[in-house]
Structure formats: C-alpha cells, structure tokens
Design a protein around this motif. Structure first.
Motif, PDB file in Angstrom:
ATOM      1  N   GLU A   4      48.715  26.772  31.129  1.00 19.59           N
ATOM      2  CA  GLU A   4      49.193  28.323  30.747  1.00 19.59           C
ATOM      3  C   GLU A   4      50.362  28.179  29.720  1.00 19.59           C
ATOM      4  N   GLU A   5      50.439  29.237  29.037  1.00 19.42           N
ATOM      5  CA  GLU A   5      51.513  29.384  27.949  1.00 19.42           C
ATOM      6  C   GLU A   5      52.883  29.189  28.648  1.00 19.42           C
ATOM      7  N   GLY A   6      53.152  29.820  29.893  1.00 22.51           N
ATOM      8  CA  GLY A   6      54.306  29.614  30.508  1.00 22.51           C
ATOM      9  C   GLY A   6      54.588  28.171  31.266  1.00 22.51           C
ATOM     10  N   ARG A  35      55.924  26.433  28.296  1.00 19.64           N
ATOM     11  CA  ARG A  35      57.393  26.460  28.197  1.00 19.64           C
ATOM     12  C   ARG A  35      58.441  25.660  29.134  1.00 19.64           C
ATOM     13  N   THR A  36      57.668  25.506  30.468  1.00 15.78           N
ATOM     14  CA  THR A  36      58.463  24.710  31.262  1.00 15.78           C
ATOM     15  C   THR A  36      58.423  23.358  30.822  1.00 15.78           C
ATOM     16  N   LEU A  37      57.421  22.827  29.990  1.00 11.96           N
ATOM     17  CA  LEU A  37      57.320  21.318  29.758  1.00 11.96           C
ATOM     18  C   LEU A  37      58.437  21.180  28.367  1.00 11.96           C
ATOM     19  N   ALA A  38      58.719  22.281  27.851  1.00 10.84           N
ATOM     20  CA  ALA A  38      59.331  22.223  26.585  1.00 10.84           C
ATOM     21  C   ALA A  38      60.358  21.196  26.324  1.00 10.84           C
ATOM     22  N   VAL A  87      60.953  18.316  27.957  1.00 13.27           N
ATOM     23  CA  VAL A  87      60.287  17.175  28.180  1.00 13.27           C
ATOM     24  C   VAL A  87      59.728  16.542  26.540  1.00 13.27           C
ATOM     25  N   PRO A  88      60.302  15.948  25.640  1.00 13.57           N
ATOM     26  CA  PRO A  88      59.645  16.075  24.331  1.00 13.57           C
ATOM     27  C   PRO A  88      58.280  15.410  24.330  1.00 13.57           C
ATOM     28  N   GLY A  89      57.903  14.212  24.854  1.00 17.82           N
ATOM     29  CA  GLY A  89      56.861  13.468  24.780  1.00 17.82           C
ATOM     30  C   GLY A  89      55.646  14.243  25.397  1.00 17.82           C
ATOM     31  N   LEU A  90      55.928  14.785  26.467  1.00 15.03           N
ATOM     32  CA  LEU A  90      55.006  15.360  27.635  1.00 15.03           C
ATOM     33  C   LEU A  90      54.916  16.755  26.842  1.00 15.03           C
ATOM     34  N   SER A  91      55.825  17.318  26.222  1.00 11.57           N
ATOM     35  CA  SER A  91      55.482  18.617  25.783  1.00 11.57           C
ATOM     36  C   SER A  91      54.620  18.446  24.443  1.00 11.57           C
ATOM     37  N   ASP A  92      54.659  17.665  23.673  1.00  8.89           N
ATOM     38  CA  ASP A  92      53.738  17.334  22.514  1.00  8.89           C
ATOM     39  C   ASP A  92      52.441  17.428  22.838  1.00  8.89           C
ATOM     40  N   ALA A  93      52.304  16.249  24.001  1.00 11.33           N
ATOM     41  CA  ALA A  93      50.790  15.840  24.344  1.00 11.33           C
ATOM     42  C   ALA A  93      50.185  17.131  24.982  1.00 11.33           C
ATOM     43  N   ALA A  94      51.176  17.932  25.699  1.00 17.16           N
ATOM     44  CA  ALA A  94      50.505  19.144  26.405  1.00 17.16           C
ATOM     45  C   ALA A  94      49.933  20.117  25.462  1.00 17.16           C
ATOM     46  N   ARG A  95      50.889  20.479  24.459  1.00 21.83           N
ATOM     47  CA  ARG A  95      50.640  21.553  23.381  1.00 21.83           C
ATOM     48  C   ARG A  95      49.397  20.969  22.433  1.00 21.83           C
ATOM     49  N   GLU A  96      49.242  19.689  22.365  1.00 23.92           N
ATOM     50  CA  GLU A  96      48.202  19.319  21.501  1.00 23.92           C
ATOM     51  C   GLU A  96      46.768  19.630  22.331  1.00 23.92           C
ATOM     52  N   GLN A  97      46.744  19.182  23.614  1.00 20.22           N
ATOM     53  CA  GLN A  97      45.679  19.427  24.384  1.00 20.22           C
ATOM     54  C   GLN A  97      45.352  20.821  24.497  1.00 20.22           C
ATOM     55  N   HIS A  98      46.291  21.554  24.558  1.00 20.80           N
ATOM     56  CA  HIS A  98      46.115  23.077  24.741  1.00 20.80           C
ATOM     57  C   HIS A  98      45.575  23.737  23.291  1.00 20.80           C
ATOM     58  N   ALA A  99      46.177  23.195  22.056  1.00 22.95           N
ATOM     59  CA  ALA A  99      45.701  23.793  21.040  1.00 22.95           C
ATOM     60  C   ALA A  99      44.100  23.258  21.006  1.00 22.95           C
ATOM     61  N   GLY A 100      43.697  22.068  21.528  1.00 21.43           N
ATOM     62  CA  GLY A 100      42.420  21.543  21.373  1.00 21.43           C
ATOM     63  C   GLY A 100      41.455  22.551  22.571  1.00 21.43           C
ATOM     64  N   ALA A 101      42.022  22.882  23.412  1.00 22.39           N
ATOM     65  CA  ALA A 101      41.511  23.729  24.543  1.00 22.39           C
ATOM     66  C   ALA A 101      41.015  25.063  23.824  1.00 22.39           C
ATOM     67  N   LEU A 102      42.007  25.554  23.051  1.00 23.11           N
ATOM     68  CA  LEU A 102      41.790  26.813  22.474  1.00 23.11           C
ATOM     69  C   LEU A 102      40.884  26.922  21.461  1.00 23.11           C
ATOM     70  N   ARG A 103      40.842  25.714  20.723  1.00 19.78           N
ATOM     71  CA  ARG A 103      39.784  25.554  19.639  1.00 19.78           C
ATOM     72  C   ARG A 103      38.419  25.670  20.446  1.00 19.78           C
ATOM     73  N   SER A 104      38.152  24.984  21.412  1.00 17.21           N
ATOM     74  CA  SER A 104      36.929  24.755  22.146  1.00 17.21           C
ATOM     75  C   SER A 104      36.732  26.056  22.649  1.00 17.21           C
ATOM     76  N   ARG A 105      37.452  27.071  23.063  1.00 16.08           N
ATOM     77  CA  ARG A 105      37.361  28.307  23.704  1.00 16.08           C
ATOM     78  C   ARG A 105      36.652  29.276  22.612  1.00 16.08           C
ATOM     79  N   GLU A 106      37.402  28.922  21.256  1.00 12.52           N
ATOM     80  CA  GLU A 106      36.952  30.053  20.038  1.00 12.52           C
ATOM     81  C   GLU A 106      35.665  29.366  19.616  1.00 12.52           C
ATOM     82  N   ALA A 107      35.374  28.194  19.669  1.00 12.52           N
ATOM     83  CA  ALA A 107      34.012  27.522  19.010  1.00 12.52           C
ATOM     84  C   ALA A 107      32.841  28.217  20.074  1.00 12.52           C
ATOM     85  N   ARG A 108      33.311  28.236  21.230  1.00  8.77           N
ATOM     86  CA  ARG A 108      32.368  28.801  22.204  1.00  8.77           C
ATOM     87  C   ARG A 108      31.977  29.876  22.013  1.00  8.77           C
ATOM     88  N   ALA A 109      32.878  30.881  21.762  1.00  8.69           N
ATOM     89  CA  ALA A 109      32.725  32.395  21.510  1.00  8.69           C
ATOM     90  C   ALA A 109      31.922  32.434  20.017  1.00  8.69           C
TER      91      ALA A 109
END
Ligand SMILES: Nc1ncnc2c1ncn2[C@@H]1O[C@H](COP(=O)(O)OP(=O)(O)O)[C@@H](O)[C@H]1O
Ligand SMILES: [Mg+2]
Length: 304
Positions: free
Chosen positions: A231-233, A236-239, A241-263
């Motif tokens: 979740e967006e929240g 922010r909690t992960l923010a 923690v640099p490495g972890l935050s980047d990986a999580a953001r990247e995964q999240h961006a990919g998930a949003l692209r998947s959702r948009e593609a599906r729609a």
C-alpha cells in the motif's frame, strides 16, 4: 465462461517474445491433463514448445511427447510436399503437379502459397479422423506466427477466396476459412505483456483479427504480471531504508503497470483477461510451464 475445452482449435497469437510458446505449451499440457488427445503445432519458427515441456525437439513429423500429448514443427518445404500428398492423395499425382516445371511456374503466382500450405496442414489435423470416424485430435494448439505475420497467415484462406477462380483450390480455401471463423471450433488466445506498447499491439491485433480474419478473440493472457504487494502507506514506512525502499517502489510501479494493462485490455478487447505472474527462476522449463498451466486453469475450463 465456457473454457477452451469446448473448442478443438486453439490459436495462440501475439508479438514475438511475449510468451506465446510458453502459453501454447502450458495450454497443451492442460488439455492433455484433461484427458484430451492433444497436438501442439509450431509453424516455421525456432521450435520451443517441446523443450519447454522437458522433451527433445520434434521435427516435421507428428511426435508423441507424453500421455495424450503430441507435437509437430511445421516447416514450409516438408509441409508443401506432405500437404499436397494429403490433398492429392497419390505420390504420382503430387509429382505430376508439383514437380512439373510449368505448374511450378504458375504456383509462384498463387499468393502466400507457403502460408496456405502451413495453415492447410494445421487445419487438416483439425479435420483429421480416425478409422471409427471420430476426430483424431480433441485439441489442436497452434503457436501462431508473431503479430502482423499472424494476420497475413490467418488471412490466407480469405485472400485466396477473393483471388482464385472456382476450382479445387477455391474449395479448399473456403473449407479452411469456414473452419477458422467457426466460433464453435476455433478459439483465439491473445498473449500480451503488462507494458504500454505490447498492450497497444494486442489491441491492434484484436481489431485485425475481428476485422480482417473475422475471428473473435476468446481471451487475453496477460503474461509476466507483478502482483500488488504494498500500500502507499507501507511504501512510506519503508522510505528510511534505502535499498529496500527502492526495490519495493520498483515492484509497486510494476504492479500498477500490470493493473493498468489489465484494465486497458479488458475494456479494449472486451474479453476475459487471464493473468500469469512473472516467474523468477534461472531456468525456464517444465516446472515453470506447469506453474503457468496452473494459472490458466480457468481459461482452459472444466477439468476431466
Ligand atoms: N510468466 C513468465 N515469467 C518469466 N519468464 C517468462 C514468462 N513467460 C515467458 N517467459 C520467458 O520469456 C521467454 C520468451 O517466451 P516465449 O514463450 O519463447 O515467447 P514467444 O513464443 O512469444 O516468442 C522465454 O524464454 C521464457 O523464459
Ligand atoms: Mg515462440
């Protein structure tokens, strides 16, 4: 939704690299598991399906891979001869027709003879019967050529109908066209990826299939998607923690692209979209194809 098991010919199509052969292998496996005699056909490509299933490559002869599952890799040269023999029945007649210099000269003017012969062979298997008159195959999976080429490939019967005069070739083209456009026999599965360009191409392919081939898409397989994990929240909690935050953001961006593609695919193609998650493994083989088949169970339909 009634699954693919209601149809005999499953045409799997999409741009190169989207996972067409993977999906073809997975669907063929699911069909065989459902107790159906299944033939998977690759057409004029670097043959991959049998390797994905953990078997040695097959050639231009129909070869048994495992229970209920056969494969064939169709190439123009062999297909030409075999197809001519199937339709002309006699070797001597084949020789008279195809090895005749004058006739060969005229054959060059038949548009897309190569595609006609390859598609003709696939459809011949769809119509093939056993001694008792029952269909030889319950399922024929066609790993169709990549987009663009796929449309010209599948359009060949119609092009011939429009160009050749009445006669045996015209009759054959009509039988092929009728089979392809029969929604009770043929299902078309479009494979796509959760990125903007592949989705655009799938939307164009769906339109071309409907408009130019008169085949209604049955379903879309959206391959290599990323699930929504955060979740967006939480991001922010992960923010801090640099490495972890980047990986999580990247995964999240990919998930949003998947959702948009599906729609976009759901509204643009107007058929069910079946997701296959991106699988992370060093090798892509039997175990991965089994996993893909599991994700496509709803598309395949009732299991035996
Ligand atoms: N869901 C997936 N997750 C991860 N890798 C995949 C997935 N589907 C396909 N691949 C990989 O993508 C590559 C291309 O797939 P392939 O089925 O050969 O594509 P196509 O037939 O459309 O050219 C394969 O080598 C396979 O390892
Ligand atoms: Mg392929």
């Amino acid at each position: 939704m009634a699954g693919l098991l209601d149809r005999r010919l499953w045409v799997v199509t999409g741009k190169g690299g989207v996972g067409k052969s993977t999906v073809s292998a997975a669907l063929a496996l699911a069909s065989a598991r459902a107790g159906r005699r299944t033939l998977v056909c690759e057409v004029n490509t670097q043959e991959r399906v049998s390797r994905f299933l953990g078997h040695p490559p097959v050639g231009p002869e129909v070869s048994r891979l495992e229970e209920n599952l056969w494969a064939v890799d169709m190439r123009p040269q062999e297909a030409m001869r075999e197809y001519a023999l199937m339709t002309l029945r006699f070797e001597a007649l084949y020789k008279a027709v195809f090895e005749n210099r004058v006739i060969r000269y005229f054959l060059r003017f038949i548009p897309s003879l190569q595609e006609l012969v390859l598609l003709g062979k696939v459809l011949w298997h769809v119509r093939e019967t056993r001694a008792d008159g029952q269909p030889a195959w319950d399922t024929v999976v066609l790993d169709a050529p990549a987009t663009g080429h796929a449309i010209s490939f599948l359009r060949v019967p119609q092009v011939l109908l429009d160009t050749v005069p009445p006669g045996p070739l015209h009759k054959e083209a009509r039988a092929m066209r009728d089979l392809l456009v029969d929604p009770g026999l043929t299902a078309a599965v479009l494979v796509s990826l959760p990125e903007e360009l592949p989705v655009n191409e799938t939307l164009e392919l769906a339109e071309a299939l409907r408009g130019q081939v008169r085949v209604q898409p049955t379903a879309v397989v959206l391959n290599a998607t990323s699930p929504l994990r955060f979740e967006e929240g939480e991001l922010r909690t992960l923010a801090p923690v640099p490495g972890l935050s980047d990986a999580a953001r990247e995964q999240h961006a990919g998930a949003l692209r998947s959702r948009e593609a599906r729609a976009r695919l759901e509204s643009g193609v107007g058929v069910p979209v079946h997701e296959v998650p991106r699988l992370f493994s060093e090798r892509f083989g039997r175990a991965q194809v089994e996993a893909v088949a599991g994700h496509l169970a709803a598309l395949v339909g009732r299991w035996a």
